[in-house]
Design an enzyme around this catalytic site. Structure first.
Site, short mmCIF file in Angstrom:
data_model
loop_
_atom_site.label_atom_id
_atom_site.label_comp_id
_atom_site.label_asym_id
_atom_site.label_seq_id
_atom_site.Cartn_x
_atom_site.Cartn_y
_atom_site.Cartn_z
N PRO A 2 -9.98 -1.10 4.61
CA PRO A 2 -10.46 -2.45 4.93
C PRO A 2 -9.29 -3.44 4.96
O PRO A 2 -8.42 -3.40 4.10
CB PRO A 2 -11.40 -2.78 3.76
CG PRO A 2 -11.69 -1.48 3.11
CD PRO A 2 -10.51 -0.60 3.38
N GLU A 3 -9.27 -4.29 5.97
CA GLU A 3 -8.20 -5.27 6.08
C GLU A 3 -8.70 -6.63 5.59
O GLU A 3 -9.82 -6.75 5.11
CB GLU A 3 -7.70 -5.29 7.53
CG GLU A 3 -7.31 -3.87 7.95
CD GLU A 3 -6.39 -3.76 9.15
OE1 GLU A 3 -5.79 -4.76 9.54
OE2 GLU A 3 -6.28 -2.64 9.67
N LYS A 51 -5.98 -8.44 0.37
CA LYS A 51 -6.95 -7.36 0.26
C LYS A 51 -7.45 -7.17 -1.16
O LYS A 51 -8.08 -6.17 -1.48
CB LYS A 51 -6.31 -6.06 0.77
CG LYS A 51 -5.85 -6.17 2.23
CD LYS A 51 -5.37 -4.81 2.70
CE LYS A 51 -4.30 -4.95 3.74
NZ LYS A 51 -3.65 -3.65 4.01
N ARG A 248 2.36 4.99 7.56
CA ARG A 248 1.06 4.54 8.05
C ARG A 248 1.01 4.61 9.57
O ARG A 248 2.02 4.51 10.25
CB ARG A 248 0.80 3.10 7.58
CG ARG A 248 0.88 2.89 6.07
CD ARG A 248 -0.40 3.25 5.36
NE ARG A 248 -1.53 2.52 5.91
CZ ARG A 248 -1.85 1.28 5.56
NH1 ARG A 248 -1.13 0.63 4.67
NH2 ARG A 248 -2.89 0.69 6.10
#
Ligand SMILES: [Zn+2]
Length: 259
Positions: A2-3, A51, A248
């Protein structure tokens, strides 16, 4: 993962269920805080910071949670059983509602006065009331030799961007992800675009950067590896950025974002 926009919405859901109500039950299923008990205390509010989530409780206490890769907060009527197999890490319940934290990446309980120990390192929050474009750009510029792709993901520079907004922002600005920060002329433009994208998406689920909400059409490059670029037709590339274990995913169009 989730961003910032998803975490922002999570905070809003937690506020709706918990704010101003007295907890009748808390259940910390993490070893460090297994004996903590917040029942009898009212929840003041929940704030997102990048976050991270900060749920402030009466008596100078803050529950800090982070969703990391797979975590989520479910809000459901009090007393309802969670689904079998849910890896519940934390439950905060009042008479009406319960917030169930599943597979949370971090759960901490600290004095509210000590929140900075957990989130003080973060750069300006793209969706925060104190968002500060100049400060974010200043932090990015402090390491001009770093790739822009890695710098945008570093939450110490600015807080809230994950792999989706990184890929989409760099595509929209025509920037090759391995360009260094120092090579980018309009860094303000890059950062303010990322901020606008998060802002535009904070009110609804899913990420839309194309203006077209249909799931197959919502993004330019993210989730589209090997498919033709919507602008130039080049197949979208996919790779890893950074070094293990921090590597990533990055997606880009070699046509629109030349190296
Ligand atoms: Zn292209």
């Amino acid at each position: 993962m989730p961003e910032g926009d998803a975490v922002y919405r999570t905070a809003a859901r937690l506020r709706g269920a918990l704010d101003g109500r007295v907890l009748v039950r808390s259940d910390f299923r993490v070893p460090r805080h297994a004996t903590a008990d917040l029942s009898g205390r009212a929840v003041i509010t929940t704030r997102s910071r990048g976050k991270h989530l900060l749920t402030r409780v009466e008596g100078d206490l803050t529950v800090h949670t982070h969703l990391r890769m797979e975590g989520s907060w479910l809000v459901m009527p009090a007393g309802r059983r969670t689904r079998p197999g849910d890896q519940v890490r934390l439950i905060l319940a009042n008479e009406e509602w319960q917030a169930v934290g599943v597979r949370l990446g971090m759960v901490d309980l600290v004095r509210t006065a000590d929140e900075a120990q957990l989130v003080g390192h973060l750069g300006p929050d793209l969706l925060g009331p104190d968002w500060d474009l100049e400060e974010a750009v200043r932090r990015l510029r402090a390491a001009p030799g770093r790739t822009i792709g890695e710098a945008l993901l570093d939450q110490r520079n600015l807080a809230g961007i994950g792999t989706i907004y990184r890929a989409e922002t760099l595509f929209l600005r025509g920037i090759w992800p391995w360009k260094t920060v120092g090579e980018i002329e309009d860094l303000e433009g890059v950062v303010s675009l990322a901020q606008r994208l998060l802002e535009a998406n904070k009110g609804h689920a899913g990420t839309v950067t194309t203006g077209d909400r249909r799931p197959a059409n919502a993004t330019w490059v993210y989730g589209r590896a090997g498919r033709p670029c919507r602008r130039c037709g080049t197949r979208i590339s996919r790779g890893g950025m950074g070094t293990q274990p921090q590597e990533r995913l990055i997606l880009w169009c070699a046509g629109c974002q030349p190296g």
